[in-house]
Design an enzyme around this catalytic site. Structure first.
Site, short mmCIF file in Angstrom:
data_model
loop_
_atom_site.label_atom_id
_atom_site.label_comp_id
_atom_site.label_asym_id
_atom_site.label_seq_id
_atom_site.Cartn_x
_atom_site.Cartn_y
_atom_site.Cartn_z
N CYS A 209 0.81 -1.22 0.00
CA CYS A 209 0.00 0.00 0.00
C CYS A 209 0.84 1.27 0.00
O CYS A 209 0.36 2.33 -0.37
CB CYS A 209 -0.95 0.01 1.19
SG CYS A 209 -2.15 -1.33 1.16
N HIS B 220 -9.20 3.62 -1.46
CA HIS B 220 -7.80 3.27 -1.29
C HIS B 220 -7.32 2.53 -2.54
O HIS B 220 -7.39 1.30 -2.62
CB HIS B 220 -7.67 2.39 -0.04
CG HIS B 220 -6.29 1.88 0.24
ND1 HIS B 220 -5.14 2.43 -0.29
CD2 HIS B 220 -5.87 0.82 1.03
CE1 HIS B 220 -4.09 1.75 0.15
NE2 HIS B 220 -4.51 0.78 0.95
N CYS C 94 0.02 1.98 6.76
CA CYS C 94 0.39 0.57 6.98
C CYS C 94 0.54 -0.11 5.62
O CYS C 94 -0.09 0.27 4.63
CB CYS C 94 -0.67 -0.13 7.82
SG CYS C 94 -2.36 0.01 7.19
#
Length: 390
Positions: A89, A346, A376
């Site tokens: 991510c 996201h 994270c």
């Protein structure tokens, strides 16, 4: 010390799963952002030294070096190279770090840090699951399993572990999710995102062509009752699709330049990179890494959390920013002031430069100086970037 400056920042508005951006090939969507960065910065396309692009699911339409393919679909000349980055991510946040390091070293003067992810066209987990189901193996090796015998690493299990560790209730997670939607809706209604978004043409269900300029996942009429009614991802847990980040299609990017490049352009920068670091942490709980990573980053930068004016902590799951706030003793009013991934989406590899774009414009809108971004990352990692608005 050598400096790295951001002179242009841009992102597409997020698209929901199979929504308005699903008709865009991710290579072409990324090229739209590259072209926007050229327009906004005034950099001669031939002067761009490299394109660094984050992307998590590097298979199918996002395979074979999506960064180079985006260069070839953009206005950049063939002489500009590109390389793709996977730090899960944090992929495009890492792209920013590599770009800044390149210009600070003196090796380059103009570098594009960007990210793209079409989660509609290349669904999450496709690279690993496609290989596994076709007999091509799996990423968990025998040595990894010997060291971590509890089974596969899972972000969903990690999120529930954080809920248990920090003692959150589902009601608290849902309340945070509602706040994310409320803040995002308010930002849209006050045109807070107007300058950062690159309009892209899309075709609606009825065949009409229009420009996509509004993040598609924001629920303007969200209620706590509605969020609380969403089914839990596992029985007895607290995480639901409503208090977790939304699947999202999107692209984003930044033009990063050296002091020499800035002088050549003769323009005022948007921001200066003040600090950048990355930290590995427990891959089982996985999503807790932003806490120690931020603590270490602040120490290395010689700053206290109260010296940071705005924070962007990716809302992968509601307990992540909540635990971060608690452990950093940070001000909730400074966190994700225009909403986060729970409401805005996201888009995995695009989220790093997406959040940074939003942070830069939020600092400008609220007349603030320092901003911090962290998120994270799969495998138990976290990048931290501190910028100074100029």
């Amino acid at each position: 010390m050598a400096e790295a400056y951001i002179v242009a920042a841009a992102r597409t508005a997020g698209g929901r799963r199979n929504g308005k951006l699903s008709g865009w090939h991710p290579v072409d969507l990324a090229a739209q952002v590259i072209n926007a960065l050229l327009d906004r910065s005034g950099v001669d396309p031939a002067r761009v030294d490299d394109v660094l692009m984050g992307c998590v699911s590097q298979v199918g339409e996002q395979s074979t070096n999506v960064a180079r393919n985006a260069v070839l679909a953009s206005r950049l000349p063939e002489s500009v190279p590109g390389t793709s980055i996977d730090r899960q991510c944090g992929s495009s946040q890492q792209a920013l770090h590599f770009a800044a390091q390149a210009v600070m070293s003196g090796a380059m003067d103009f570098v594009i840090a960007a990210g793209v992810e079409s989660m509609s066209r290349v669904p999450m987990f496709t690279p690993s699951e496609l290989a596994r189901t076709n007999g091509l193996g799996y990423y968990m090796s025998p040595e990894m399993r010997a060291r971590y015998p509890g089974g596969d690493f899972s972000q969903f299990v990690g999120a529930e572990m954080i809920v248990s560790k920090y003692g959150y209730t589902r009601a608290q997670l849902d309340e945070y999710a509602l706040l994310s939607h409320q803040r995002a809706a308010a930002a849209i209604e006050t045109n807070a995102f107007k300058d950062e978004i690159v309009p892209v043409e899309v075709t609606l269900a009825d065949g009409e062509r229009t420009l996509h300029t509004v993040d598609e996942g924001v629920r303007f009429g969200a209620t706590l009752e509605g969020i609380a009614s969403v089914k839990l991802l596992r029985e007895g847990g607290c995480i639901s699709a409503a208090n977790a980040s939304q699947v999202c299609d999107g692209a984003s990017g930044l033009m990063v330049v050296s002091a020499r490049g800035l002088e050549e352009l003769g323009i005022a920068p948007l921001a200066r990179i003040h600090h950048m670091s990355v930290l590995g942490h427990d891959p089982v709980i996985m999503l807790e890494a932003p806490i120690p990573a931020t603590q270490r980053a602040l120490k290395k930068a010689g700053m206290g959390i109260n010296e940071i004016d705005l924070y962007e902590v990716n809302e992968a799951f509601a307990p992540i920013p909540l635990a971060w706030l608690r452990q950093l003793e940070a001000d909730p009013a400074r966190l994700n002031v225009h909403g986060g991934a729970i409401s805005l989406g996201h888009p995995l590899g695009a989220s790093g430069t997406k959040l940074m774009t939003t942070l830069i414009y939020a600092l400008r809108r609220h007349n603030k100086r320092y901003g911090l971004q962290t998120m994270c990352e799969g495998g138990g990692m976290a990048n931290v970037t501190i910028i100074e608005r100029l």
